[in-house]
Structures are given as structure tokens and as C-alpha cells.
Scaffold this motif. Structure first.
Motif, PDB file in Angstrom:
ATOM      1  N   UNK A 252       1.764  -0.273  -9.353  1.00 44.47           N
ATOM      2  CA  UNK A 252       1.641   0.107  -7.934  1.00 44.47           C
ATOM      3  C   UNK A 252       0.262  -0.270  -7.405  1.00 44.47           C
ATOM      4  N   UNK A 253      -0.761   0.022  -8.185  1.00 44.36           N
ATOM      5  CA  UNK A 253      -2.136  -0.307  -7.796  1.00 44.36           C
ATOM      6  C   UNK A 253      -2.305  -1.809  -7.597  1.00 44.36           C
ATOM      7  N   UNK A 254      -1.765  -2.603  -8.525  1.00 46.99           N
ATOM      8  CA  UNK A 254      -1.916  -4.062  -8.448  1.00 46.99           C
ATOM      9  C   UNK A 254      -1.239  -4.604  -7.199  1.00 46.99           C
ATOM     10  N   UNK A 268      -7.195   5.101  -1.312  1.00 45.04           N
ATOM     11  CA  UNK A 268      -6.779   6.321  -0.610  1.00 45.04           C
ATOM     12  C   UNK A 268      -5.284   6.577  -0.776  1.00 45.04           C
ATOM     13  N   UNK A 269      -4.495   5.505  -0.789  1.00 44.01           N
ATOM     14  CA  UNK A 269      -3.043   5.674  -0.995  1.00 44.01           C
ATOM     15  C   UNK A 269      -2.769   6.167  -2.408  1.00 44.01           C
ATOM     16  N   UNK A 276       1.473   6.378   2.943  1.00 44.21           N
ATOM     17  CA  UNK A 276       2.019   5.068   3.285  1.00 44.21           C
ATOM     18  C   UNK A 276       3.450   5.239   3.796  1.00 44.21           C
ATOM     19  N   UNK A 277       3.645   4.917   5.063  1.00 43.72           N
ATOM     20  CA  UNK A 277       4.944   5.022   5.712  1.00 43.72           C
ATOM     21  C   UNK A 277       5.457   3.621   6.007  1.00 43.72           C
ATOM     22  N   UNK A 311      -2.246   8.311   8.167  1.00 42.53           N
ATOM     23  CA  UNK A 311      -1.022   7.558   7.880  1.00 42.53           C
ATOM     24  C   UNK A 311      -1.271   6.070   8.087  1.00 42.53           C
ATOM     25  N   UNK A 312      -0.867   5.290   7.107  1.00 44.67           N
ATOM     26  CA  UNK A 312      -0.803   3.838   7.272  1.00 44.67           C
ATOM     27  C   UNK A 312       0.677   3.498   7.431  1.00 44.67           C
ATOM     28  N   UNK A 313       1.056   3.062   8.615  1.00 41.18           N
ATOM     29  CA  UNK A 313       2.453   2.731   8.906  1.00 41.18           C
ATOM     30  C   UNK A 313       2.613   1.212   8.936  1.00 41.18           C
ATOM     31  N   UNK A 314       3.449   0.693   8.047  1.00 43.01           N
ATOM     32  CA  UNK A 314       3.723  -0.745   8.017  1.00 43.01           C
ATOM     33  C   UNK A 314       5.138  -0.964   8.541  1.00 43.01           C
TER      34      UNK A 314
END
Length: 465
Positions: A252-254, A268-269, A276-277, A311-314
Motif C-alpha cells: 500500500x505504501x509503495x 498521513x494516509x 482517502x476517499x 480528506x483527500x478525495x480522488x
């Protein structure tokens, strides 16, 4: 007089002969079946034309059909517009041929002429390109599997081709074309009424069988105005094998470090400080992005008085309203109404999209069913990746997919969506409710597309016992 009759007879005979010579070749079924020692591209178990009057790359269900048929030894002609990246299973597969439909001339794609002129001309172009492709550019097939919608002119051409080429027609009902049209023009519009009865009449008269995406749709097709009496099979969308959870933190980190949209937020995630949305949208009126945007504004406002994480929304996808909302996002950001919120848009490969879902904390689905009986495949993909979902749920078939409080949450308004976000992301709750939904989402992934397809479509096509 005799000479005139002979002349007319000669002309009629010539015309008749020309018509016979111009007719497309017909499918010939060997009876008893032709013996085949091994499956090969030259001697398939069956042959199927899979038709999408749209972008093949943005029609995942029809691509899955093609891959499943080929997996069991069938030959497939995948027909549609080739615009986006194709599913990996379609590429370099000896049993699958991609047959691209020619795009309309540039004049018909421009906006220089009014719709009343462009519309009919575009339909005429589609009629010709469909007929030519199905009749002459491809070999005759045992089956023709057609996506609906769009029904105009697809169903009409499909019926003619099946008659001429001795092919059996299967309609895969994803939704109704007339209900989508009614969303922009209203149910009383003459063209909507014509479209409704065109779709109902041909849908009733044409198919050997039908697939539907929900039980509710199958029930509806058996009643007015459709009254379909041929077999109807519910073939639920299920996640393909590419959608899998990520169990390894290092994986997941990579991925988060390598994806440009998440690279600056990775730590932070991973630490749970930023949520992460992910939402996938077609940027059309039937997926009202303003619901999510308003909910995020409300969340931002509440975060000043409650311990809510950023929130980081992609947002992934393409569509006609994308620029409209990008401008609105920029305006809201400039006016400080999206504090604690970062909204980014992206267009990802299938592989990266699947991995992004597995890395996210929550998926949001804005699909509003025009018919009330279809279901969004994006939710299925999210469940496949083990991602819990918050989705618009004000339609009949929603409960066939999402179990409230078990694998997801439903909402009807932006206020309700804001409440869901606040409840699931509230740091005081330590993520317990979100973890509970994640367990439920992972449970949904156990039955995959292959199992669902084999038991329904595979048996109908004679590929599975």
C-alpha cells in the motif's frame, strides 16, 4: 410483348441474383456437433459477437463477457468504439478479435450544426456502420450478445442481422434507454414516448434470451410495457479478479508513493491522519456530483468544531460536466469553503484504479438510477477491493447490492452524506464503524464474476455444465 416479358424476367432475375450474392454469409450449425480434439482459435466451441454501441474500454461488463467466453474456448468478436484502454484479458487473446466501429465523420461530431440535423444524420451513420460491420466485416456467429442501452438503432439492426445470418440474439439489459433520455427531456417528450415503445416492442419480440443486472429489472421486464416471454436470467455484476484487497502495508505504501495524486499525502494516509476517499463518476446529470461537493463543504465547516481528519478525495472518470465542476471546485477552494479538503481528478489504468480502491478508506457512489432497477458496477468493483461504500440509495434495487450498516451506507441528500462522512471519519470513534463496514465489504468479494457468469451465461451458451 414476349420480348418485353423476357426483358423484365431477365432484369428481375439479375436483381434477385445480385441480392443473393450480396447477402451476408449465414451461420451453419453442425449436427451432430463437429468433433474438436482441442480448443483453438480456428475451431472454437462456440462463436459470439459481443456488441457495444459505445466505447469498449468503458464497458467493463461486456468486456468481462468476452473474456469469460474466450476462457471457456469460445471465439469472440468484440465490436464497439475503440477509444479507451482495453481490459488486459482482451489484448493479445487469440480467441478474441477487436472489431472497431468507425467513428462518425468530423462534421457529425462537431457542434456547428443544430441537433435536429446532426441527430438523424448520426443515427443513419450508426445504422450503416453497424450493419456493415455485423454483416460483412465479421464471420457469422452462433450468438449475438448486445448491450442495452443504447437501444436505438442497436436492437433494430441486431434483429435484422440475426435473421440474415441465422444467429441467436441475447440482450444484456443494463438499464432502459428511454428512462435515461427522460432524465433530460421529460417523460412526456414525444421522442421519449417513441423510444419507450420502440425499446419495449423490440425487447419483447427479439431475443432468444435476456440477461438483467438485478432481480427487480427481470421482474419489470416480464410486465407492461415489455411483457417479455422469452427466458430472462438475472446475471448480477460481480467483481473481476483484478479487484483485490491489499493486505500488505508495504505494498500500500509503495503504491501511494508512486501515484502522483497521493504521493504528497502518503505518510498521513498510512498513519490515518488523512482519509482517502475515492469516487468514480461519468460527470453526467444522472450522477449529481454536487451532492458530494456540498457534503465536503459541510464536512469542512464542521471540522472547525469537531475532531475530523482531512480528506483527500480522488475523482476518476471522464464526462461532459467535468470542466463545469472543476471550475466550481476552484471557486470553493479560493473562497476557503473546502478547508481540510483536497479534491483531485484522475484517469487511471484498470490496474491502477483497482489498486487505488484497495488503498482507499471509503468509496462514494453518486449513481442515480433512471429506471430504479439497475445497479452501479463501480460499487461491485469497490467491494471486490474490500472497500466500504457510501452511495445514493433512493431507488428500488439498491438493497440487492448494499446492506445498510453491513457493507456500506446509503444517503439521499448531501446533508445525509455529510453525516455519514462525519460519523465514519470521526476520530473519537477510532474508526470502529468504518472497520465494521470494511469487513462486510470484504465478505461481498467472495463470489466473483467467473462464478456468477459460469452459472448463468456459461450454461445458457453451452460452455458450462
Amino acid at each position: 410483348m414476349l420480348e418485353l416479358l423476357l426483358t423484365l424476367a431477365t432484369i428481375a432475375s439479375t436483381i434477385f441474383t445480385a441480392i443473393l450474392l450480396l447477402l451476408p454469409s449465414r451461420y451453419v450449425k453442425h449436427s451432430p456437433p463437429k468433433a474438436v480434439s482441442s480448443v483453438s482459435a480456428d475451431e472454437p466451441k462456440i462463436s459470439v459477437q459481443v456488441l457495444v454501441l459505445g466505447d469498449i474500454g468503458r464497458s467493463p461488463r461486456m468486456q468481462y463477457h468476452a473474456v469469460s467466453i474466450a476462457k471457456h474456448g469460445g471465439r469472440v468478436d468484440m465490436i464497439g468504439y475503440k477509444e479507451s484502454t482495453l481490459h488486459p484479458g482482451l489484448v493479445d487473446n487469440p480467441l478474441i478479435s477487436i472489431v472497431p466501429l468507425p467513428p462518425p465523420p468530423s462534421l457529425l461530431r462537431s457542434k456547428t450544426l443544430p441537433f435536429i440535423v446532426i441527430g438523424p444524420l448520426k443515427v443513419l451513420w450508426q445504422i450503416w456502420s453497424l450493419f456493415h460491420t455485423l454483416a460483412y466485416r465479421t464471420k457469422p456467429s452462433r450468438w449475438l450478445l448486445v448491450q442495452n442501452p443504447p437501444s436505438i438503432p442497436t436492437l433494430f439492426i441486431a434483429i435484422i442481422i440475426c435473421f440474415l445470418r441465422n444467429t441467436h440474439l441475447i440482450i444484456d439489459w443494463h438499464n432502459y434507454g428511454w428512462t435515461i433520455l427522460a432524465g433530460t427531456r421529460g417523460e412526456k417528450h414525444p421522442f421519449v414516448i417513441i423510444s419507450k415503445y420502440y425499446e419495449a416492442f423490440l425487447g419483447r419480440w427479439a431475443p432468444t434470451a435476456s440477461f438483467t443486472v438485478t432481480h427487480a429489472m427481470a421482474k419489470q421486464l416480464r410486465n407492461k410495457p415489455y411483457n417479455i416471454r422469452s427466458p430472462i436470467f438475472t446475471l448480477h455484476d460481480r467483481p473481476a479478479a483484478i479487484f483485490q484487497p491489499i493486505s500488505s502495508p508495504s505494498a500500500r505504501l509503495a503504491f501511494l508513493k508512486n501515484l502522483p495524486e497521493t504521493a504528497g499525502h502518503t505518510n498521513d494516509i498510512m498513519g490515518g491522519k488523512t482519509k482517502l476517499l475515492v469516487s468514480s463518476t461519468s460527470w453526467t446529470p444522472d450522477e449529481d456530483f454536487s451532492l458530494l461537493l456540498s457534503a465536503l463543504c459541510s464536512y469542512s465547516s464542521t471540522s472547525t468544531s469537531k475532531p475530523l481528519p482531512p480528506i483527500l478525495a480522488i475523482i476518476t472518470g471522464k464526462g461532459p460536466q467535468k470542466q463545469l465542476y472543476l471550475d466550481r471546485i476552484a471557486s470553493l477552494t479560493a473562497s476557503d469553503q473546502l478547508r481540510n479538503i483536497t479534491i483531485l481528478t484522475s484517469w487511471l489504468s484498470v490496474e491502477d484504479y483497482a489498486t487505488l480502491l484497495a488503498c482507499a478508506d471509503l468509496g462514494v457512489c453518486l449513481h442515480m438510477s433512471s429506471s430504479g432497477v439497475d445497479l452501479p458496477m463501480k460499487v461491485v468493483d469497490m467491494f471486490g477491493a474490500g472497500l466500504p461504500v457510501a452511495g445514493y440509495g433512493a431507488y428500488e434495487s439498491w438493497g440487492e447490492l448494499v446492506k445498510e450498516g453491513v457493507n456500506g451506507r446509503g444517503f439521499r441528500t448531501s446533508g445525509e452524506l455529510a453525516e455519514v462522512l462525519e460519523e465514519l471519519f470521526d476520530t473519537k470513534g477510532e474508526g470502529q464503524e468504518l472497520d465494521k463496514l470494511r469487513v462486510g465489504a470484504r465478505g461481498e468479494r467472495k463470489r466473483r464474476w467467473d462464478e456468477e457468469w459460469d452459472g448463468v451465461a456459461g450454461r445458457l451458451l453451452g460452455l458450462c455444465d
